[in-house]
Design an enzyme around this catalytic site. Structure first.
Site, mmCIF file in Angstrom:
data_model
loop_
_atom_site.group_PDB
_atom_site.id
_atom_site.type_symbol
_atom_site.label_atom_id
_atom_site.label_comp_id
_atom_site.label_asym_id
_atom_site.label_seq_id
_atom_site.Cartn_x
_atom_site.Cartn_y
_atom_site.Cartn_z
ATOM 1 N N ASN A 9 0.871 -1.172 0.000
ATOM 2 C CA ASN A 9 0.000 0.000 0.000
ATOM 3 C C ASN A 9 0.911 1.226 0.000
ATOM 4 O OD1 ASN A 9 -1.730 2.076 0.650
ATOM 5 N ND2 ASN A 9 -2.753 1.000 2.329
ATOM 6 N N ARG A 92 -2.685 -1.792 -3.520
ATOM 7 C CA ARG A 92 -3.744 -0.788 -3.493
ATOM 8 C C ARG A 92 -3.472 0.191 -4.636
ATOM 9 N NH1 ARG A 92 -4.506 3.840 1.089
ATOM 10 N NH2 ARG A 92 -6.294 4.840 0.144
ATOM 11 N N HIS A 180 -11.211 5.634 -1.022
ATOM 12 C CA HIS A 180 -11.168 4.868 0.243
ATOM 13 C C HIS A 180 -12.003 3.595 0.164
ATOM 14 C CE1 HIS A 180 -10.246 8.988 2.161
ATOM 15 N NE2 HIS A 180 -9.117 8.296 2.119
ATOM 16 N N ARG A 238 -5.784 18.934 2.809
ATOM 17 C CA ARG A 238 -6.684 19.265 1.691
ATOM 18 C C ARG A 238 -7.946 19.928 2.242
ATOM 19 N NH1 ARG A 238 -6.879 13.202 -0.508
ATOM 20 N NH2 ARG A 238 -5.277 12.754 1.042
ATOM 21 N N GLU A 376 -7.332 -2.117 5.225
ATOM 22 C CA GLU A 376 -7.407 -2.218 3.761
ATOM 23 C C GLU A 376 -6.619 -3.434 3.271
ATOM 24 O OE1 GLU A 376 -5.919 1.600 4.048
ATOM 25 O OE2 GLU A 376 -7.656 2.603 3.159
#
Ligand code: AMP
Length: 412
Positions: A9, A92, A180, A238, A376
């Site tokens: 990842n 990922r 996500h 962000r 994940e």
């Protein structure tokens, strides 16, 4: 011979990896580790499945070359395989565009099609693809699988998927994708046991990047991120939702270029921009500076506001799931969010919220809120095993079918 799966990842400042083996049909984590940029150094740390330290090494010598880094990582993994046989590496990948709606065996042609999606995620996509290309070069026979952050949201349909822009632009692929997805897929897999019978669930993945997903019966029907990973919630660096008029103003009045705006939107805004101190909730929570509190309050306000919007798409709300680095670990943020949602039937249990894991609302709460750790990697490992373990699907068969469907044209 027992099968092992490696997951990778690749994020902005670290590459997380996991080594899984098949034990009585289930995947068990054997090694969990990270290669992380720490100042000028590159550090590799790894723990075994019980959390005991296996390695803490300086890998700065590999910092300049992706190939050298992955050669060392693969060598290290292979030295820790024991009797297991590495059957696949799962990755990922941030963006799958319109065409990659499920995990897939990766080939040179597929990787080149995925590179074509870079304009959709200019900062994240190259990072996702670099390890794949390095391994294709180093170990061409090692099967690799790509798992997409956008794929879980394939079930979002108009009007939730659309922007009110001319249809020709929508046809070009300018639509709401959502991200996500691997974290949401993990939560969805846990819902039947964790929250049986709860059909309308808002999942809050709150980490350095943050978004919400409205899930009906475990399927995504709406999300706060859109075309890019900039939309929706306030994040570490962000801004989330921002009036596009601000960008037009900055271009015209401040002469800001594309690169200036990209830097502002990806690296200098969010909680870092508001506080002027840090993007990290841990630093902000322990600061006395009023700007730190302002940043946290704004973050929580927007999570609550967008949760209400997701509940509207769901036409009700049974549960909220908090996950991601902040969702799992910050009782302060969970409390601030839940306090703003009392009117929707959320009654937080302060002691349970401080403890963290599991249900954090009172027995009488109309809406049940829970906090769980994001995972994940297990989703990636399971998909890699599905596509490469046991009887392997030949890469060419799956990729040929996919490549024949690819139609997305992205204007450069
Ligand atoms: P992620 O992107 O999911 O790894 O989340 C990273 C963010 O989680 C960090 O920037 C912190 O803001 C937050 N975080 C991580 N650990 C903790 C903690 N123990 N307490 C509060 N916030 C945390």
């Amino acid at each position: 011979m027992p099968e092992a799966i490696l997951t990778l990842n690749a994020g902005s400042s670290s590459i997380k990896f996991g080594l899984y083996t098949s034990e009585s049909g289930n995947l068990a984590i054997r090694v969990k580790g990270e290669v992380e940029d720490v100042g000028d150094d590159l550090r590799m740390t790894a723990k075994d499945g019980y959390g005991a330290r296996l390695a803490d090494e300086d890998w700065s010598g590999e910092a300049g070359s992706t190939d050298a880094l992955f050669r060392r990582l693969l060598d290290w993994i292979e030295a820790h395989l024991g009797d297991d046989h590495l059957v696949a590496v799962g990755h990922r990948i941030v963006h799958g565009g319109r065409d990659f709606q499920d995990s897939i065996r990766l080939t040179v042609d597929i990787v080149s099609a995925l590179k074509g999606l870079t304009p959709l995620a200019p900062l994240h996509q190259p990072r996702s693809l670099a390890p794949i290309e390095a391994i294709l070069e180093l170990r061409p026979d090692l099967p690799q699988v790509g798992c997409f952050d956008t794929a879980f949201h394939r079930t979002i349909v108009p009007p939730a998927s659309r922007y009110a822009i001319p249809s020709a632009l929508e046809d070009e692929g300018i639509r709401r994708y959502g991200f996500h997805g691997l974290s949401y897929a993990h939560v969805a897999s846990r819902l039947p046991d964790m929250l049986p019978g709860r059909r309308k669930v808002v999942v809050a993945h709150l980490g350095n990047g943050a978004s919400l997903c409205a899930m009906r019966d475990g399927r995504s029907v709406d999300t706060t991120m859109g075309f890019s990973a900039l939309d929706g919630l306030v994040m570490g660096t962000r801004p989330g939702l921002l009036d596009p008029g601000v960008l037009l103003f900055l271009m015209k009045e401040h002469g800001m270029s594309h690169d200036d705006l990209e830097d502002l939107l990806y690296r200098r805004s969010g909680m870092l921009g508001v506080s002027g101190l840090s993007a990290d909730i841990r630093v902000l929570s322990s600061s006395d500076d009023p700007r730190a509190r302002e940043a946290i309050d704004l973050f929580a306000f927007r999570v609550a506001r967008e949760t209400a919007a997701m509940a509207n798409t769901l036409e009700g709300l049974d549960s909220i799931v908090f996950t991601g680095g902040i969702g799992e670990n910050s009782p302060l943020v969970r409390r601030l969010v839940c306090e703003r949602l009392v009117w929707l039937g959320v009654a937080i249990d302060p002691a349970a919220n401080e403890r963290g894991s599991g249900i954090i609302t009172t027995d009488g709460s109309k809406v049940t809120a829970v906090a769980i750790a994001a995972d994940e990697e297990i989703v990636i490992a399971e998909d890699a095993r599905r596509l490469c373990g046991g009887t392997c699907i030949p890469a060419e068969a799956s990729s040929r079918k996919m490549l024949s469907r690819i139609s997305l044209k992205v204007r450069k």
